[in-house]
Design an enzyme around this catalytic site. Sequence first.
Site, short mmCIF file in Angstrom:
data_model
loop_
_atom_site.label_atom_id
_atom_site.label_comp_id
_atom_site.label_asym_id
_atom_site.label_seq_id
_atom_site.Cartn_x
_atom_site.Cartn_y
_atom_site.Cartn_z
CG HIS A 314 -1.94 -1.03 1.27
ND1 HIS A 314 -3.22 -0.85 0.81
CD2 HIS A 314 -1.87 -2.29 1.71
CE1 HIS A 314 -3.90 -1.97 0.97
NE2 HIS A 314 -3.10 -2.87 1.52
CE LYS A 494 -6.67 13.63 0.24
NZ LYS A 494 -6.88 12.37 -0.45
CE LYS A 605 -14.15 5.53 1.05
NZ LYS A 605 -13.31 5.66 2.26
C1 26Q Z 1 3.47 1.04 10.60
C2 26Q Z 1 4.37 0.74 11.62
C3 26Q Z 1 4.13 1.15 12.93
C4 26Q Z 1 2.95 1.82 13.20
C5 26Q Z 1 2.05 2.09 12.19
C6 26Q Z 1 2.29 1.72 10.89
C7 26Q Z 1 1.34 2.03 9.81
C8 26Q Z 1 -0.03 2.04 10.05
C9 26Q Z 1 -0.93 2.33 9.04
C10 26Q Z 1 1.76 2.32 8.53
C11 26Q Z 1 0.86 2.61 7.52
C12 26Q Z 1 -0.50 2.62 7.78
C13 26Q Z 1 -1.50 2.95 6.76
C14 26Q Z 1 -1.28 3.08 5.46
C15 26Q Z 1 -2.34 3.44 4.51
O1 26Q Z 1 -3.46 3.73 4.91
N1 26Q Z 1 -2.07 3.45 3.20
C16 26Q Z 1 -3.08 3.81 2.22
O2 26Q Z 1 -3.73 2.63 1.79
C17 26Q Z 1 -4.85 2.93 0.96
C18 26Q Z 1 -5.55 1.64 0.64
O3 26Q Z 1 -4.80 0.89 -0.26
C19 26Q Z 1 -4.40 3.67 -0.29
O4 26Q Z 1 -5.55 4.05 -1.00
C20 26Q Z 1 -3.58 4.92 0.07
O5 26Q Z 1 -3.05 5.49 -1.10
C21 26Q Z 1 -2.46 4.52 1.02
O6 26Q Z 1 -1.77 5.67 1.47
#
Ligand code: 26Q
Length: 759
Positions: A314, A494, A605
Amino acid sequence: MDVRETLAALAGERFGRPLDQCSDRQLYELLLLLCARLARERPAPAGERKLYYFSAEFLVGKLLSNNLLALGLYGQVSQLLEQMGRDLGRVESMEPEPSLGNGGLGRLAACFLDSLAALGLPGDGVGLNYHYGLFRQVFREGRQTEEPDPWMEPDSWLIPTGLRFPVPFGGFTLQAVMYDIAIPGAGSGVANRLHLFDVERPARRPWVGIDFDKGDIPHCLTSFLYPDDSDGAGRLLRGYQEYFLASAGAQLILTQLEQRGFQPGQLASHVAVQINDTHPSLVIPELIRLLVERGLSINLAIDQVRRTCAYTNHTILAEALETWPLASLRTVAPRLIPVLLELDRRVKEACPDPRVHIIDPQERVHMAHMDIHYGCSVNGVAALHTEILKHSELKPFYGLYPQRFHNKTNGVTFRRWLEVCNRPLAALIDSCIGPDWRRDAGRLEGLMAFAGDSQVLERLLAVKQEQKDRLCRLFLASQGVELDRMSVFDVQVKRLHEYKRQQMNALYVIHKYLEIRDGVLPERPVTVLFGAKAAPAYVMAKHIIHLILCLRRLIEDDPRVRPWLRVAMVENYDVTWAERLIPACDISEQISLASKEASGTGNMKFMANGAVTLGTLDGANVEIAQLVGPENIYTFGATSDQVLALYRGGQPDGRGYCPLEFYHRPAVERLVDFLVSPELLRVGDPAALSALWRDMKGKDWFMALLDVEDYIAARDRCLRDYGDRRAWAGKMLVNIAKSGYFSSDRTIRQYNEDVWHLT
Ligand code: 26Q
């Protein structure tokens, strides 16, 4: 079933009073009880193969309306409430929102569960039961502060299952207790489950604050959801969470496999595991470990697991790719160490290229590398993103396993994001093309026949106005702010991230502000709406929120500007706010630096709700632009190829991106310098504003200055075009008509055909 009778009986049993004397809160509890009961009685979908969707986050949002819809009760219940002089919206406002996710990735997982159930495919979610979801955001003196967000109540959607699995950490073992949320499918008559694992004795009052990792792991493991801190190097408690999820989930899979009458050696024939980013990746070595424990040879175990597991990426931000120090894993999951060393040894033996090794010379374990070598499938979440993975980010892996790579463009559930959140629009669509689009969003295409129908176009504009009015009322009630219902609603909601470039949106606000102050009035008033949480440790993101709140204040206090330009920022933006803001939006801001937003799902959306996109050619915006054509979207800015070349130092002189060059353009300098102007410093924190100013001039890592002039031109063009109401309504209609491609039903069908093969 007679809903009124059933609810009346429940009301008597539970509250000892007639239905019409129940409070909104009591009505909510009765409906929760009813839905939960009906949902859990539904059978699971039949099938020889079953999917387990592993994710550290499931941002499900409020469940009442969607469950009523899926159970076929929505019409009856809202009618009944209406007859009683009550309102379903009010009743649902009693439901706490479980914020068990950060943003896109978590919300995607929730949409996927909705689609799996609606399509009647056997697929359960596997996650963690965080007691506090993402923090609650409170603005104090122009800054974000964070507060815990408890969401669990004695009555909730959680079903205790009685199942528990021991998870062996270094030095102690914890029981993982399983709770389920039933996920009824709309129109399918079946229900899947979301399995959420919890510790046995969760802390009553978990510690809060910085010393996150020195806490009491046995009781606090599931206390908090980690915020997306854009920092791959996780903290230790996060490591415990990840292994807890992986181990409990792996044991659940093998237990159910046996219950279904199969052998451990048949895993790959009867199970598919989808790994939602690398957060649950330890499920791979854990499954291997457990299969070996059950008597399989290591070769067979690896082969079974490889054919079972599939990985979704992602993110393209290299710094966000997860790695764990081997030393931390020794502490957290010592039993996995021999497996990890063996998996890495095999890779090193087969591939000399150090870029694809799992364990690097600094003894860090690269989770994505493990997933690619030891899974059967790797996918990106939009066409552009997948191309970048193949040819840039994960290029050496694509060279090794070209057949494993494929694209699955994200989607969203139209049940939540159109049918439920925008009833008037859904009704208008029904009146044009009938209700079939509710089963098959592709049918929305039928709206194209109405592109020249002025009556339909006028009704479309009327629905938009109705939703804007509703948002105005909600804003007034919750934030005490009166919005201008006749202004253009321009929305960027966002997570706050520099690459998403809320700071560039702020530069536009400054541009308009200065223009209006100089007497250049826009053609019509504009309201710029923001909603965004910043990770608590992400300093620059917090500075940007501060900037937005300062601009809001400055403008509110300026009687010359206020009638023409307003800035509003919702406090504690969450799924519930999204459901209100998206239907009311005219212009959807999707302005990430090209190549950085893997897909985006908010963009989809907004489109489905008749907003027109103002965006860069990034993520799924590229596909939106292809579908609606250039007349129905406003695109601007550098392309991803240009951006990637700049990062590589690709200017003719090899210097790469240099913000100062753009800063020194007169139109730009004025905007940037406004950050440290006396009038802004008077309302804001000089340290924060000058830090932002310095960063923008000196680093501007996400190239806001590169695109800002083009952005301003495109946005002004968009606002001018808004004035031709009929032409604008035509753009809205085309966007809705073409949005069906972005249904998560389509995405899930594709995963099923290409990866899971469930039925
Ligand atoms: C990692 C390590 C430690 C703590 C937290 C995290 C962590 C948590 C959540 C790292 C990343 C996330 C979330 C990422 C995310 O939401 N990415 C998004 O995913 C969507 C669905 O595929 C895409 O549409 C977005 O472009 C993307 O940014």
